[in-house]
Design a protein around this motif. Structure first.
Motif, short mmCIF file in Angstrom:
data_model
loop_
_atom_site.label_atom_id
_atom_site.label_comp_id
_atom_site.label_asym_id
_atom_site.label_seq_id
_atom_site.Cartn_x
_atom_site.Cartn_y
_atom_site.Cartn_z
N GLU A 69 0.84 -1.20 0.00
CA GLU A 69 0.00 0.00 0.00
C GLU A 69 0.88 1.25 0.00
O GLU A 69 1.62 1.46 0.95
CB GLU A 69 -0.92 -0.01 1.22
N PRO A 70 0.90 2.10 -1.02
CA PRO A 70 0.17 1.98 -2.28
C PRO A 70 0.73 0.86 -3.17
O PRO A 70 1.87 0.46 -2.97
CB PRO A 70 0.37 3.35 -2.93
N PRO A 71 -0.03 0.40 -4.15
CA PRO A 71 0.44 -0.69 -5.01
C PRO A 71 1.72 -0.31 -5.75
O PRO A 71 1.94 0.86 -6.05
CB PRO A 71 -0.71 -0.90 -6.00
N LEU A 72 2.54 -1.33 -6.06
CA LEU A 72 3.83 -1.07 -6.72
C LEU A 72 3.65 -0.42 -8.09
O LEU A 72 4.45 0.42 -8.48
CB LEU A 72 4.60 -2.39 -6.88
N THR A 73 2.59 -0.81 -8.81
CA THR A 73 2.37 -0.21 -10.13
C THR A 73 2.07 1.28 -10.00
O THR A 73 2.48 2.07 -10.84
CB THR A 73 1.20 -0.89 -10.87
N THR A 74 1.38 1.65 -8.93
CA THR A 74 1.09 3.07 -8.69
C THR A 74 2.38 3.83 -8.38
O THR A 74 2.62 4.93 -8.90
CB THR A 74 0.09 3.24 -7.53
N ILE A 75 3.23 3.22 -7.53
CA ILE A 75 4.51 3.87 -7.17
C ILE A 75 5.36 4.05 -8.43
O ILE A 75 5.94 5.12 -8.67
CB ILE A 75 5.27 3.02 -6.13
N LEU A 76 5.41 2.97 -9.24
CA LEU A 76 6.20 3.01 -10.48
C LEU A 76 5.69 4.11 -11.41
O LEU A 76 6.46 4.86 -12.00
CB LEU A 76 6.10 1.65 -11.18
N MET B 254 14.96 1.52 3.61
CA MET B 254 14.37 2.31 2.51
C MET B 254 13.16 1.55 1.93
O MET B 254 13.32 0.40 1.49
CB MET B 254 15.43 2.52 1.43
N ASN B 255 11.97 2.17 1.98
CA ASN B 255 10.79 1.47 1.46
C ASN B 255 10.60 1.72 -0.04
O ASN B 255 11.37 2.46 -0.66
CB ASN B 255 9.54 1.87 2.25
N ALA B 256 9.54 1.08 -0.60
CA ALA B 256 9.32 1.14 -2.06
C ALA B 256 9.10 2.57 -2.53
O ALA B 256 9.57 2.96 -3.62
CB ALA B 256 8.12 0.27 -2.42
N GLU B 257 8.41 3.38 -1.72
CA GLU B 257 8.14 4.77 -2.14
C GLU B 257 9.43 5.59 -2.24
O GLU B 257 9.60 6.37 -3.18
CB GLU B 257 7.17 5.42 -1.14
N GLN B 258 10.34 5.38 -1.26
CA GLN B 258 11.61 6.12 -1.29
C GLN B 258 12.47 5.68 -2.49
O GLN B 258 13.10 6.51 -3.15
CB GLN B 258 12.38 5.91 0.01
N ILE B 259 12.45 4.36 -2.76
CA ILE B 259 13.18 3.86 -3.93
C ILE B 259 12.62 4.50 -5.20
O ILE B 259 13.36 4.93 -6.09
CB ILE B 259 13.10 2.31 -4.01
N GLY B 260 11.29 4.60 -5.25
CA GLY B 260 10.63 5.23 -6.40
C GLY B 260 11.05 6.67 -6.58
O GLY B 260 11.33 7.12 -7.70
N LEU B 261 11.14 7.42 -5.46
CA LEU B 261 11.55 8.82 -5.54
C LEU B 261 12.98 8.95 -6.07
O LEU B 261 13.27 9.81 -6.91
CB LEU B 261 11.45 9.47 -4.15
N TRP B 262 13.87 8.07 -5.59
CA TRP B 262 15.26 8.12 -6.06
C TRP B 262 15.34 7.70 -7.54
O TRP B 262 16.14 8.26 -8.30
CB TRP B 262 16.17 7.22 -5.21
N ALA B 263 14.50 6.75 -7.92
CA ALA B 263 14.47 6.35 -9.34
C ALA B 263 14.02 7.53 -10.20
O ALA B 263 14.60 7.81 -11.26
CB ALA B 263 13.53 5.16 -9.54
N GLY B 264 13.00 8.26 -9.71
CA GLY B 264 12.52 9.45 -10.42
C GLY B 264 13.62 10.49 -10.54
O GLY B 264 13.79 11.12 -11.60
N PHE B 265 14.40 10.65 -9.46
CA PHE B 265 15.53 11.60 -9.45
C PHE B 265 16.56 11.21 -10.53
O PHE B 265 16.98 12.05 -11.33
CB PHE B 265 16.17 11.57 -8.05
N VAL B 266 16.91 9.93 -10.55
CA VAL B 266 17.92 9.45 -11.53
C VAL B 266 17.41 9.64 -12.96
O VAL B 266 18.13 10.14 -13.83
CB VAL B 266 18.28 7.97 -11.24
N PHE B 267 16.14 9.26 -13.19
CA PHE B 267 15.59 9.37 -14.54
C PHE B 267 15.47 10.83 -14.99
O PHE B 267 15.68 11.15 -16.15
CB PHE B 267 14.24 8.66 -14.65
N THR B 268 15.15 11.72 -14.05
CA THR B 268 15.07 13.15 -14.39
C THR B 268 16.44 13.66 -14.84
O THR B 268 16.56 14.36 -15.85
CB THR B 268 14.58 13.96 -13.16
N LEU B 269 17.50 13.26 -14.09
CA LEU B 269 18.85 13.67 -14.48
C LEU B 269 19.23 13.09 -15.84
O LEU B 269 19.86 13.76 -16.67
CB LEU B 269 19.87 13.22 -13.43
N MET B 270 18.82 11.84 -16.07
CA MET B 270 19.13 11.19 -17.35
C MET B 270 18.48 11.95 -18.52
O MET B 270 19.08 12.16 -19.56
CB MET B 270 18.67 9.71 -17.34
#
Lengths: 221, 215
Positions: A111-118, B1-17
């Motif tokens: 929660e939230p779903p992984l697809t949403t986070i992605l 580090m949870n999934a949301e934080q990993i997502g934020l860092w991924a967004g950071f890397v992709f923005t720089l790319m």
């Protein structure tokens, strides 16, 4: 045989097109026309046609995506130039789909779903960055505009562009620039936008009528 | 580090790319763009299947309340039309695909025609008419602007005695005014696009700085 096929497609376009127009346009106050529409349930039929068109369009989208994946998998298989990028594209696309399937099956639960986070973190970030990058292309395009000869439309375009950018600045003072910008947006820009939209609409009507009466048959090619 | 934080860092890397393109076309930019295209294809597939196709199948083919065989056949029709479109690639069976094209063209034309009349022509004509009643000067100027824009977009001309084809003086003068109105409109829209992309660019720079400084 080919001629018969052409006649059938023309008859389909004219018949289905006119039925759909009748179903969408004819209301309850058009006398005998409304009576015919009611009697033959043309409104229901046009509703079904619209649904079928939407589902067919959705099917074509899936076919397009399938084609995209096949083309890139072929590039990977033949080790063509840039195959690694193609592999990345296929992995990204299939990754999202597999992730969603696992989530719907209850195998992955977060929660939230992984697809949403992605979507929110990666997809939206890349989209925003690309939209931000457009700034450089637009400014460079405006800069290059005057380099290939100065004409009055080009000059007017650049003047309006600079004025609009200047008027967007939060400058101190009585706000004359802002008032002039508001007038420009409310009168000439509004007139131009309406003129362009009306032109498009008139062209759409003319083309639509030509298709519906069988004068334009480019769909048979 | 949870999934949301990993997502934020991924967004950071992709923005720089993506922003690395400012220095010129490079491998990082292309990697990010291909990932973007793949993700977009995946999400479009999900939305199309879950939002459009599955509800349709549940309402027709898979529904116990489907109205007899007719209701179930109706459920198959769009997929048959989709398959017919696939045949367009074949020289021998290609003409069969024209049936699907004809169906889509017919519905598309009908919707575009009705939409153009009820969604654009009538409302804009009414708004222009009422604009003149509310504010005579500006309303009249808008009317002149619209009329001249439409004249600018027409290409009817008369053949001169010398064989030359050109528009009349009055039409050319009104057309020039219309061209001016169109140029002013496009200039304002271009400025709007620059300001919008500047806002998005600033937001992205703010996002990058916030990631770096931990804000």
């Amino acid at each position: 045989m080919r001629r018969l096929g052409a006649v059938i497609t023309s008859a389909l376009v004219i018949g289905i097109g006119l039925l759909t127009v009748a179903g969408l346009v004819v209301g309850g106050d058009l006398g005998w026309l409304s009576a015919i529409v009611e009697a033959f349930r043309i409104r229901d039929i046009s509703g079904i046609f619209l649904q079928l068109a939407v589902i067919t369009a959705a099917t074509t989208i899936l076919i397009g995506i399938l084609n995209l994946l096949v083309v890139h998998l072929r590039r990977v298989g033949r080790r063509e130039k840039g195959w690694a990028y193609s592999l990345l594209l296929v992995i990204s696309a299939l990754g999202v789909i597999i992730l969603a399937v696992l989530e719907r099956a209850g195998v992955l639960a977060s929660e939230p779903p992984l697809t949403t986070i992605l979507f929110e973190s990666v997809q939206v970030s890349i989209e925003s960055a690309l939209a931000g990058l457009v700034l450089f292309a637009l400014v460079y395009g405006a800069y290059r505009l005057m380099r290939r000869g100065v004409t009055w439309p080009k000059l007017l375009f650049v003047l309006v562009l600079l004025f609009m950018l200047l008027a967007a600045l939060p400058l101190p003072g009585p706000g004359l620039l802002a008032s002039a910008r508001d007038w420009l947006m409310a009168v000439p820009v509004s007139a131009g936008a309406r003129g362009i939209l009306l032109g498009i609409a008139l062209a759409t009507v003319v083309t639509g009528v030509r298709v519906l009466i069988g004068l334009d048959r480019s769909y048979r090619e | 580090m949870n999934a949301e934080q990993i997502g934020l860092w991924a967004g950071f890397v992709f923005t720089l790319m993506i922003f690395s393109y400012i220095l010129g076309d490079n491998i990082l930019y292309r990697l990010a763009v291909y990932v973007f295209a793949g993700l977009a294809a995946g999400y479009i597939t999900l939305v199309t299947v879950e939002g459009v196709l599955l509800p349709w199948l549940r309402g027709t083919l898979l529904s116990p309340d489907a109205v007899g065989v007719g209701g179930q056949i109706l459920g198959i029709v769009p997929f048959v039309l989709g398959l017919l479109l696939l045949l367009k690639g074949s020289p021998r069976l290609g003409p069969l695909g024209n049936i699907a094209i004809a169906f889509i063209v017919a519905i598309g034309t009908a919707v575009a025609l009705v939409g153009a009349i009820t969604g654009t022509l009538l409302p804009l004509a009414a708004a222009t008419g009422s604009g003149v009643r509310i504010d005579l000067v500006n309303g009249f100027l808008i009317f002149i602007g619209i009329s001249s824009t439409l004249v600018y977009f027409q290409y009817l001309a008369r053949r001169q005695p010398g064989g030359e084809v050109r528009r009349g003086l009055v039409v050319r003068a009104i057309g020039a005014l219309g061209q001016g109105v169109v140029v002013v409109t496009l200039g304002a829209i271009y400025a709007g696009a620059i300001l919008t992309s500047l806002t998005i660019f600033s937001e992205r720079i703010g996002f990058i700085l916030a990631r770096i400084t931990g804000g």
